[in-house]
Design a protein around this motif. Structure first.
Motif, short mmCIF file in Angstrom:
data_model
loop_
_atom_site.label_atom_id
_atom_site.label_comp_id
_atom_site.label_asym_id
_atom_site.label_seq_id
_atom_site.Cartn_x
_atom_site.Cartn_y
_atom_site.Cartn_z
N GLY A 87 0.48 -1.40 0.03
CA GLY A 87 0.00 -0.01 0.06
C GLY A 87 0.87 1.13 -0.06
O GLY A 87 0.33 2.26 -0.03
N ASN A 88 1.99 1.01 -0.07
CA ASN A 88 3.07 2.17 -0.23
C ASN A 88 2.87 3.24 -1.58
O ASN A 88 3.60 2.17 -2.39
CB ASN A 88 4.43 1.33 0.40
N GLY A 89 2.47 4.34 -1.39
CA GLY A 89 2.12 5.04 -3.11
C GLY A 89 3.84 5.25 -3.52
O GLY A 89 3.92 5.52 -4.35
N THR A 90 4.10 5.58 -2.53
CA THR A 90 5.52 6.17 -2.88
C THR A 90 6.79 5.11 -3.85
O THR A 90 7.76 6.08 -4.54
CB THR A 90 6.40 6.75 -1.90
N TYR A 91 7.08 4.66 -2.95
CA TYR A 91 7.34 3.30 -3.12
C TYR A 91 7.08 2.37 -4.49
O TYR A 91 8.14 2.04 -5.50
CB TYR A 91 7.78 1.76 -2.42
N ALA A 92 6.05 2.32 -4.40
CA ALA A 92 5.01 2.38 -5.90
C ALA A 92 5.17 2.94 -6.88
O ALA A 92 5.43 2.47 -8.18
CB ALA A 92 3.84 1.70 -6.15
N ALA A 93 5.32 3.82 -7.24
CA ALA A 93 5.96 4.99 -7.56
C ALA A 93 6.91 4.91 -8.38
O ALA A 93 7.36 5.10 -9.51
CB ALA A 93 5.24 6.72 -7.68
N ILE A 94 8.00 5.45 -7.19
CA ILE A 94 9.66 5.08 -8.09
C ILE A 94 9.85 3.50 -8.56
O ILE A 94 10.06 3.72 -9.79
CB ILE A 94 10.59 4.84 -6.92
N THR A 95 8.65 2.60 -8.53
CA THR A 95 8.90 1.20 -9.00
C THR A 95 8.81 1.44 -10.06
O THR A 95 9.03 0.61 -11.37
CB THR A 95 8.16 0.32 -8.56
N SER A 96 7.58 1.89 -10.30
CA SER A 96 6.34 2.16 -11.61
C SER A 96 7.51 3.61 -13.27
O SER A 96 7.58 3.29 -13.97
CB SER A 96 5.40 3.36 -12.04
#
Length: 95
Positions: free
Chosen positions: A49-58
């Motif tokens: 659920g961490n959106g910041t890490y998910a954005a970095i991954t994308s």
């Protein structure tokens, strides 16, 4: 003689243009789908659920697609620059 060669070159150029457009369409689809799917999948399954890490991954996924496209374009350009149909000259060592 040159009148006969011109249609052959035009047909070859159309075939090359078609393959370039297909590659562009594939990479365009990948550039649209890879970051979005990477964001949501990594947010749900990787980062809890961490959106910041998910954005970095994308962002990394988008950069991978871009770098792959650039490498493909450079390799394709290098192949088109090679002279076609000319045999290599023999050196004295090859004889």
């Amino acid at each position: 003689m040159s009148a006969q060669v011109a249609p052959a070159n035009a047909t070859q150029n159309v075939a090359e243009t078609g393959s370039v457009l297909v590659k562009l369409a594939v990479f365009t689809a990948c550039l649209g789908l890879a970051p979005i799917s990477t964001y949501y999948l990594s947010q749900k399954y990787l980062w809890d659920g961490n959106g910041t890490y998910a954005a970095i991954t994308s962002i990394f996924a988008a950069n991978i697609v871009l770098v792959t496209y650039i490498i493909t374009a450079v390799r394709e350009d290098a192949q088109s620059q090679k002279p076609k149909g000319k045999p290599e000259e023999e050196s004295k060592k090859d004889r």
